[in-house]
Design an enzyme around this catalytic site. Structure first.
Site, mmCIF file in Angstrom:
data_model
loop_
_atom_site.group_PDB
_atom_site.id
_atom_site.type_symbol
_atom_site.label_atom_id
_atom_site.label_comp_id
_atom_site.label_asym_id
_atom_site.label_seq_id
_atom_site.Cartn_x
_atom_site.Cartn_y
_atom_site.Cartn_z
ATOM 1 N N GLY A 252 0.815 -1.209 0.000
ATOM 2 C CA GLY A 252 0.000 0.000 0.000
ATOM 3 C C GLY A 252 0.849 1.258 0.000
ATOM 4 O O GLY A 252 0.522 2.246 -0.666
ATOM 5 N N ASP A 253 1.967 1.226 0.727
ATOM 6 C CA ASP A 253 2.894 2.355 0.728
ATOM 7 C C ASP A 253 3.514 2.544 -0.654
ATOM 8 O O ASP A 253 3.734 3.681 -1.098
ATOM 9 C CB ASP A 253 3.999 2.133 1.752
ATOM 10 C CG ASP A 253 3.456 1.911 3.157
ATOM 11 O OD1 ASP A 253 2.409 2.498 3.478
ATOM 12 O OD2 ASP A 253 4.092 1.160 3.921
#
Length: 310
Positions: A252-253
């Protein structure tokens, strides 16, 4: 330039074990890998790997804080952190043949009201040379749930594009400042809106409702099934090809980093979505968090399917 904000940074310690963990015994670690940790630092490493000039900021303190700044510098990431009296936390990830990954996450220091106010006062000068600002991760003890809201308003007031990647009350209050983009997953969107986000039509409806509240672009992460983007041009779903997954931590980062790069490069929304999915999928193929092989990204991108939905 892209500035990534990590208010509750950490020294991330990966303990690589050659044997299964046995409780109540002495276990010897085969190999240790230390890194400047926190979601914003993951974003910084991936954005740098994408070719962008990156700066990391947030709050650090004590000897661990000094060590974190040195680790970031060793990764080629320029930093300008605010300094607090408390000691920056450590987070330990034990990797062994039986359980794969077991994490121990320290809560972190308590930040004084005056310390955070000093950081807010300095924040406009910290981000002065940036085009995009990302805000990621948990908040440290001592700061209000509206801390991201304050930072979003400051960044927007300086003419920056802002990506907020948070959850719960921090996200709800942050939305009131109308960040440029948010990136919740399905669980986070359900918690935020109090409605199921299982069927695609429901996800599209919820993304559109958040746009109506003032968010320019809403990205909903769907894990291995890709992501959905609601923007002025419409709603789009990106579906990645199947890849051999090695590590999903930080994917997600990686997606946030890719969207920040896309903003910086003025990519059209459909192109940005495909690029972000390719970067996140390539990151899932890497055993190391915050890393990916650009060759994997480029190979995946040609197979990402982007379609209009809703």
């Amino acid at each position: 330039m892209i500035t990534t904000v990590t208010l509750n940074a950490s020294i991330d310690k990966a303990y690589h074990m050659e044997h299964e963990i046995v409780g109540g015994t002495v276990m010897r670690v085969a190999r240790v890998a230390n890194s400047a940790g926190g979601k914003g630092l993951n974003v910084a490493r991936v954005a740098r790997l994408c070719g962008s000039d990156v700066q990391a900021t947030g709050l650090v303190g004590g000897f661990n804080g000094q060590y974190l700044e040195a680790l970031a510098e060793a990764d080629g990431i320029r930093s300008r952190f605010g300094h607090i009296a408390g000691e920056t936390r450590s987070c330990v990830n034990i990797l062994d043949p039986m359980f794969s990954s077991t994490e121990f996450l320290e809560p972190g220091p308590t930040v004084g009201v005056d310390e955070f106010e000093a950081y807010l006062a300095e924040f406009p000068s910290i981000i002065a040379g940036s085009d995009v600002v990302t805000l990621s991760g948990s908040l440290p003890a001592g700061v209000g749930k509206d801390s991201y809201q304050k930072l979003v308003r400051l960044a927007l007031g300086e003419g920056k594009r802002v990506i907020l990647d948070s959850s719960g009350e921090e996200l709800r209050l942050g939305l009131e400042a109308s960040p440029t983009m948010i990136k919740p997953n399905q669980d986070e969107i359900e918690a935020l809106l109090g409605a199921m986000a299982t069927a695609q039509d429901n996800v599209v409806t919820q993304a559109r409702s958040l746009r109506e509240d003032g968010v320019e672009q809403v990205v909903i992460s769907l894990g291995k099934d890709g992501a959905l983007l609601a923007c002025e041009e419409g709603c789009f779903r990106a579906i990645p090809p199947k890849v051999k997954v090695a590590n999903t931590v930080g994917c997600g980062d990686s997606m946030v980093a890719a969207f920040a790069v896309a903003f910086e490069r003025a990519m059209a929304p459909r192109e940005a979505l495909a690029y972000a999915i390719a970067v996140a999928s390539a990151a899932a193929m890497s055993p190391n968090t915050g890393e990916y092989d650009p060759a994997d990204r480029d190979a995946i991108m040609s197979h990402v399917e982007v379609r209009a939905v809703g």
